[in-house]
Design a protein around this motif. Sequence first.
Motif, PDB file in Angstrom:
ATOM      1  N   TRP A 272       0.847  -1.179   0.000  1.00  0.00           N
ATOM      2  CA  TRP A 272       0.000   0.000   0.000  1.00  0.00           C
ATOM      3  C   TRP A 272       0.892   1.240   0.000  1.00  0.00           C
ATOM      4  N   GLU A 273       0.350   2.349  -0.450  1.00  0.00           N
ATOM      5  CA  GLU A 273       1.079   3.606  -0.445  1.00  0.00           C
ATOM      6  C   GLU A 273       0.094   4.753  -0.299  1.00  0.00           C
ATOM      7  N   MET A 274       0.603   5.864   0.174  1.00  0.00           N
ATOM      8  CA  MET A 274      -0.225   7.050   0.327  1.00  0.00           C
ATOM      9  C   MET A 274       0.008   7.994  -0.844  1.00  0.00           C
ATOM     10  N   GLU A 275      -1.035   8.207  -1.622  1.00  0.00           N
ATOM     11  CA  GLU A 275      -0.956   9.193  -2.696  1.00  0.00           C
ATOM     12  C   GLU A 275      -0.813  10.578  -2.063  1.00  0.00           C
ATOM     13  N   GLY A 276       0.190  11.335  -2.501  1.00  0.00           N
ATOM     14  CA  GLY A 276       0.406  12.657  -1.943  1.00  0.00           C
ATOM     15  C   GLY A 276       1.169  12.654  -0.644  1.00  0.00           C
ATOM     16  N   ASP A 277       1.765  11.504  -0.288  1.00  0.00           N
ATOM     17  CA  ASP A 277       2.547  11.387   0.943  1.00  0.00           C
ATOM     18  C   ASP A 277       3.640  10.363   0.693  1.00  0.00           C
ATOM     19  N   MET A 278       4.540  10.192   1.663  1.00  0.00           N
ATOM     20  CA  MET A 278       5.668   9.286   1.489  1.00  0.00           C
ATOM     21  C   MET A 278       5.478   7.965   2.239  1.00  0.00           C
ATOM     22  N   MET A 279       4.324   7.728   2.814  1.00  0.00           N
ATOM     23  CA  MET A 279       4.094   6.519   3.601  1.00  0.00           C
ATOM     24  C   MET A 279       3.775   5.318   2.712  1.00  0.00           C
ATOM     25  N   GLY A 280       4.083   4.125   3.217  1.00  0.00           N
ATOM     26  CA  GLY A 280       3.767   2.906   2.497  1.00  0.00           C
ATOM     27  C   GLY A 280       4.223   1.693   3.278  1.00  0.00           C
ATOM     28  N   GLY A 281       3.849   0.504   2.786  1.00  0.00           N
ATOM     29  CA  GLY A 281       4.232  -0.736   3.456  1.00  0.00           C
ATOM     30  C   GLY A 281       3.448  -1.917   2.912  1.00  0.00           C
ATOM     31  N   PRO A 282       3.590  -3.076   3.530  1.00  0.00           N
ATOM     32  CA  PRO A 282       2.883  -4.275   3.060  1.00  0.00           C
ATOM     33  C   PRO A 282       1.467  -4.388   3.625  1.00  0.00           C
ATOM     34  N   PHE A 283       0.617  -5.097   2.898  1.00  0.00           N
ATOM     35  CA  PHE A 283      -0.729  -5.385   3.392  1.00  0.00           C
ATOM     36  C   PHE A 283      -1.126  -6.800   2.981  1.00  0.00           C
ATOM     37  N   VAL A 284      -2.067  -7.361   3.711  1.00  0.00           N
ATOM     38  CA  VAL A 284      -2.698  -8.644   3.381  1.00  0.00           C
ATOM     39  C   VAL A 284      -4.184  -8.487   3.654  1.00  0.00           C
ATOM     40  N   SER A 285      -5.027  -8.927   2.728  1.00  0.00           N
ATOM     41  CA  SER A 285      -6.470  -8.889   2.968  1.00  0.00           C
ATOM     42  C   SER A 285      -7.079 -10.246   2.663  1.00  0.00           C
ATOM     43  N   VAL A 286      -8.104 -10.583   3.413  1.00  0.00           N
ATOM     44  CA  VAL A 286      -8.857 -11.827   3.232  1.00  0.00           C
ATOM     45  C   VAL A 286     -10.302 -11.463   2.929  1.00  0.00           C
ATOM     46  N   ALA A 287     -10.784 -11.880   1.757  1.00  0.00           N
ATOM     47  CA  ALA A 287     -12.154 -11.595   1.334  1.00  0.00           C
ATOM     48  C   ALA A 287     -12.975 -12.881   1.382  1.00  0.00           C
ATOM     49  N   ARG A 288     -14.128 -12.807   2.039  1.00  0.00           N
ATOM     50  CA  ARG A 288     -14.993 -13.978   2.172  1.00  0.00           C
ATOM     51  C   ARG A 288     -16.423 -13.630   1.798  1.00  0.00           C
ATOM     52  N   LEU A 289     -17.135 -14.607   1.261  1.00  0.00           N
ATOM     53  CA  LEU A 289     -18.532 -14.413   0.878  1.00  0.00           C
ATOM     54  C   LEU A 289     -19.445 -14.781   2.046  1.00  0.00           C
ATOM     55  N   ASP A 290     -20.194 -13.798   2.511  1.00  0.00           N
ATOM     56  CA  ASP A 290     -21.202 -14.008   3.554  1.00  0.00           C
ATOM     57  C   ASP A 290     -22.518 -14.332   2.843  1.00  0.00           C
TER      58      ASP A 290
END
Length: 346
Positions: A272-290
């Motif tokens: 992930w990163e911040m548009e208009g900023d210098m921040m960023g790093g890794p991400f993990v997401s889990v998507a499930r069907l309810d």
Amino acid sequence: MKTTILTSFVAVFLLIILGSCDSKPIGVSAIGLPYEIAVTMDESVWADSAGHVLKEELLIDVPGLPQSEATMKIMYVKPQDFNGMMTYLRNVLIVDVNESKYTKVSLKSEKDKWVDKQVVAYLTSPTKEGLIDYLKENRRQLADFFTREEMLRMGNVYRDYFSSKVMEMVKNRFDVSIYAPAEMAYFKDTTNFFWTSNNANTGRMDLVIYTFPYTDPNTFTLDYLVAMRDSIMKINMPGTYPNSYMSTNKLMTDYNSITLNGKYAGVLRGLWEMEGDMMGGPFVSVARLDEVNNRVVVAEGFVYAPETDKRSYIRRIEASLYTLLLPGETATGNNTEAILAVETNE
């Protein structure tokens, strides 16, 4: 102070005594650091090309990080030295190459062999060449296996030490449950978006949960989930500067499907990163069907830890994501594996 020192000495002494016994000690848990593994195999094989390929497998990079970080930390132990306290280590890999004993390469595992909370894997092969071929054909198999075991352990820890406030808020908002790290103490709660963070100066971990209606069978694809993530994060995760917001680095994103709690889930992993900023790093997401509510529930963790290793932080938050339970789902007693039964379908 004297009492503490004496108690520690007695505990270590008893462990050493117990380590010399053939029977499994009662109530003794495995020792060692997370993602540390003891490998025992013939020294000549370890020093040869087969050993090099094995090391490459265990030291393979953790996926989705901005810099190279090894999956495991290896401790090599000669077979004649693998006894006593060595058998108390949490992750053990025993490799045996013997043409007179084996006709094909085999990988098996056993839990709690010498102590509790331990996993031992046995990798056997008739030849060094066969071992090399197997490791190359099954890239990441060993690394992913021990990673999964460590996440199971962390999931068990979360069952006892979790943020009850996060659990309550998520249950009230979405009718789902999740075992978030206990240090999560900062919150943002809106209609379809929930955010919590440890807000740490070093090793900041954030966890978000959001939902959206399930209307498209192509939902569980890389492009769809990234587009949905970007649209939701732009609204709900603004940066510190005007017009800055969180977005996804499209060049460093990976998607795969897993089986979670017996059902399909999609895992998105990247930067992930911040548009208009210098921040960023890794991400993990889990998507499930309810299926009960005809919606998609996404649990995501991301890390901000500039100028330091990020492996342990992203793995801690990822283990929490796999404890997500949808409406109608329940865990059986204290069996965290019922929640964290994660198997890759790649």
